[in-house]
Design an enzyme around this catalytic site. Structure first.
Site, PDB file in Angstrom:
ATOM      1  N   LYS A 119     -10.712  16.961 -12.782  1.00 25.33           N
ATOM      2  CA  LYS A 119     -10.009  17.606 -11.626  1.00 25.33           C
ATOM      3  C   LYS A 119      -9.149  18.933 -12.112  1.00 25.33           C
ATOM      4  O   LYS A 119      -9.187  19.142 -13.306  1.00 25.33           O
ATOM      5  CB  LYS A 119      -8.601  16.534 -11.386  1.00 25.33           C
ATOM      6  N   ARG A 130       2.776   4.933  -7.897  1.00 31.44           N
ATOM      7  CA  ARG A 130       2.251   6.036  -7.087  1.00 31.44           C
ATOM      8  C   ARG A 130       1.017   5.566  -5.971  1.00 31.44           C
ATOM      9  O   ARG A 130       1.420   4.845  -5.128  1.00 31.44           O
ATOM     10  CB  ARG A 130       1.701   7.026  -8.092  1.00 31.44           C
ATOM     11  N   TYR A 162      13.462  41.849 -19.536  1.00 31.77           N
ATOM     12  CA  TYR A 162      14.320  41.729 -18.852  1.00 31.77           C
ATOM     13  C   TYR A 162      15.632  40.929 -19.362  1.00 31.77           C
ATOM     14  O   TYR A 162      15.348  39.855 -19.928  1.00 31.77           O
ATOM     15  CB  TYR A 162      13.881  41.019 -17.567  1.00 31.77           C
ATOM     16  N   MET A 205       6.272  38.757 -15.934  1.00 35.52           N
ATOM     17  CA  MET A 205       4.921  38.378 -15.017  1.00 35.52           C
ATOM     18  C   MET A 205       3.721  38.694 -15.670  1.00 35.52           C
ATOM     19  O   MET A 205       2.814  37.858 -15.698  1.00 35.52           O
ATOM     20  CB  MET A 205       5.278  39.078 -13.509  1.00 35.52           C
TER      21      MET A 205
HETATM   22  C1  LIG Z   1      -5.803  12.517 -14.097  1.00 35.46           C
HETATM   23  C2  LIG Z   1      -6.109  10.974 -14.393  1.00 35.46           C
HETATM   24  C3  LIG Z   1      -6.738  10.532 -15.320  1.00 35.46           C
HETATM   25  C4  LIG Z   1      -6.935  11.319 -16.626  1.00 35.46           C
HETATM   26  O1  LIG Z   1      -6.004  11.141 -17.492  1.00 35.46           O
HETATM   27  P1  LIG Z   1      -5.871  11.604 -18.883  1.00 35.46           P
HETATM   28  O2  LIG Z   1      -4.593  11.306 -19.343  1.00 35.46           O
HETATM   29  O3  LIG Z   1      -5.933  13.129 -18.801  1.00 35.46           O
HETATM   30  O4  LIG Z   1      -7.083  11.248 -19.622  1.00 35.46           O
HETATM   31  C5  LIG Z   1      -7.261   9.382 -14.995  1.00 35.46           C
HETATM   32  N1  LIG Z   1      -7.311   8.469 -14.130  1.00 35.46           N
HETATM   33  C6  LIG Z   1      -6.257   9.143 -12.939  1.00 35.46           C
HETATM   34  C7  LIG Z   1      -6.224   8.221 -11.893  1.00 35.46           C
HETATM   35  C8  LIG Z   1      -5.825  10.273 -13.085  1.00 35.46           C
HETATM   36  O5  LIG Z   1      -5.103  10.907 -11.985  1.00 35.46           O
END
Ligand SMILES: *Cc1c(COP(=O)(O)O)cnc(C)c1O
Length: 412
Positions: free
Chosen positions: A52, A149, A282, A329
């Protein structure tokens, strides 16, 4: 000068190649190494490579291919749109997407053979998509065992399983998986992982009683894969580890047998001698302490380096300097000290913000500390303005190229 290196090799390329100026170099051999390392730990459970967020900033398609070459059996992403991009690139391995909205394209997911995570509300939409596509959907039922979640609550689990099995009996879907996600696996001493594991076992028992016979039960993320074999079940979902980063405070990548895959580098764009008391960047939050040479690094918060990370390390010519003054930036400054005219020799030199750490160089973890965040966030936020350059794209092992894209038996 109009010459351009035909090879595209940044080491040999002239400065006109933007990848020579600034790049995130992604070592696909490191990805393969990490996947093999994690697969050995997880075995006999299989590995889902989580790609992802553009593979945590590393480039989803090349990383997915490298992970599959190295033995990952599944791919995982958050959004259906991310999954469809992998399919469009010709990757047909089993692939799960688990985060949806009412606007998600379930029809396209079913059509592309993308497995769909289902926490409850999605079920009706998935079934509608399966009817429309005249193809059974492949779903993984997700339960919230404590993270708070995504996922069905423990109270609604029974009902969700019952409904899903009715649709399975009608041929509209197949319950391929059951999964949950851990909250504190990166802190192995905490008790909640045991509680989540016990809850997961309970929901599996409920599902088994209802006749569910899933191909894969999955719970572990990277920290649990490394520290809790009792959470492995049939499949582990590993993200951070395949990028070679450690999920544990106080344990390095090397200690875990992992190799960081991303190196962030740029060319020093200016070196100039300044007098004592020269204000820098800055807000003039930093002033030189004596005559000094300032080195300008052409990377800033638009490239994904957090603005708060002043003090983060930059290595130039074998020496590591902290960033001084505010990160802007597009740029940041290092103070090379009172090096006199010798400082000019560093103009055009390579600056490394982080790399694999093997030679004592700066690391993603150093930047995470400087920014008050975690290594996940540092690599994931390296922005699209930074060109990605892939090295070791070809697996050295025999049969590598042929194994790039698997025919996924589970994907149909
Ligand atoms: C992102 C994610 C993972 C991977 O987690 P890591 O700690 O990066 O291995 C696994 N399962 C779900 C549902 C996630 O959202």
């Amino acid at each position: 000068m109009t010459y351009r290196a035909a090879t595209g090799d940044f080491d040999a390329a002239p400065a006109q190649d933007p990848r020579y100026e600034r790049s995130a170099v992604i070592d696909l051999d490191a990805i393969r190494h990490n996947v093999r390392r994690l697969a050995a730990t997880a075995s006999p459970a299989k590995v889902m490579a989580v790609v992802k967020a553009d593979a945590y900033g590393h480039g989803a398609v090349p990383v997915a291919r490298a992970a599959l070459e190295a033995g990952a059996a599944w791919l995982g992403v958050a959004h259906i749109s991310e999954a469809l991009a992998l399919r469009a690139a010709g990757i047909d391995a089993p692939l799960l997407a688990w985060l949806h909205t009412t606007e998600s394209n379930f029809g396209a997911a079913v059509a592309a053979g993308v497995d769909i995570g289902c926490s409850g509300w999605e079920l009706e939409r998935i079934v509608a998509a399966a009817r429309e596509q005249e193809r059974p959907a492949r779903i993984h039922l997700k339960v919230d065992t404590g993270l708070g979640r995504n996922g069905a609550t423990m109270d609604t689990w029974d009902h969700l399983v019952g409904e899903a099995m009715e649709y399975q009996d009608q041929g509209l879907l197949r319950v391929v998986g059951i999964f949950s996600h851990l909250a504190v696996a990166d802190e192995p001493e905490r008790p909640e992982t045991d509680q989540q594991l016990a809850a997961f076992r309970d929901v599996l028992a409920v599902a088994a009683d209802a006749g569910v016979d899933p191909e894969v039960r999955h719970l572990a993320n990277t920290p649990a894969t490394l520290s809790r074999p009792d959470t492995h079940f049939d499949l582990v979902r590993v993200g951070l580890g395949i990028y070679g980063l450690s999920p544990f405070d106080g344990q390095t990548s090397a200690e875990l047998g992992l190799r960081p895959a991303m190196t962030l580098r740029a060319v020093v764009s200016q070196c100039k001698e300044v007098p004592d008391g020269q204000g820098v960047s800055y807000g003039l939050r930093y002033h030189t302490n004596g005559a000094s040479t300032l080195g300008l690094i052409p990377v800033g918060y638009a490239d994904g380096i957090p603005r708060v990370a002043t003090g983060g390390p930059v290595r130039v010519a074998g020496k590591t300097y902290p960033v001084v003054g505010r990160i802007a930036m597009d740029q940041m400054v290092i103070d090379l000290g009172d090096v006199g005219p010798a400082g000019a020799g560093l103009f055009g030199a390579e600056a490394e913000l982080f790399g694999n750490g093997a030679d004592g160089g700066p690391t993603v973890d150093d930047w995470a500390r400087a920014a008050g965040t975690i290594n996940y966030e540092i690599v994931t936020r390296i922005s699209p303005r930074v060109p990605r350059r892939f090295i070791n794209e070809q697996a050295p092992a025999p049969g590598g190229a042929a194994a790039v894209v698997h025919g996924g038996e589970g994907a149909a």
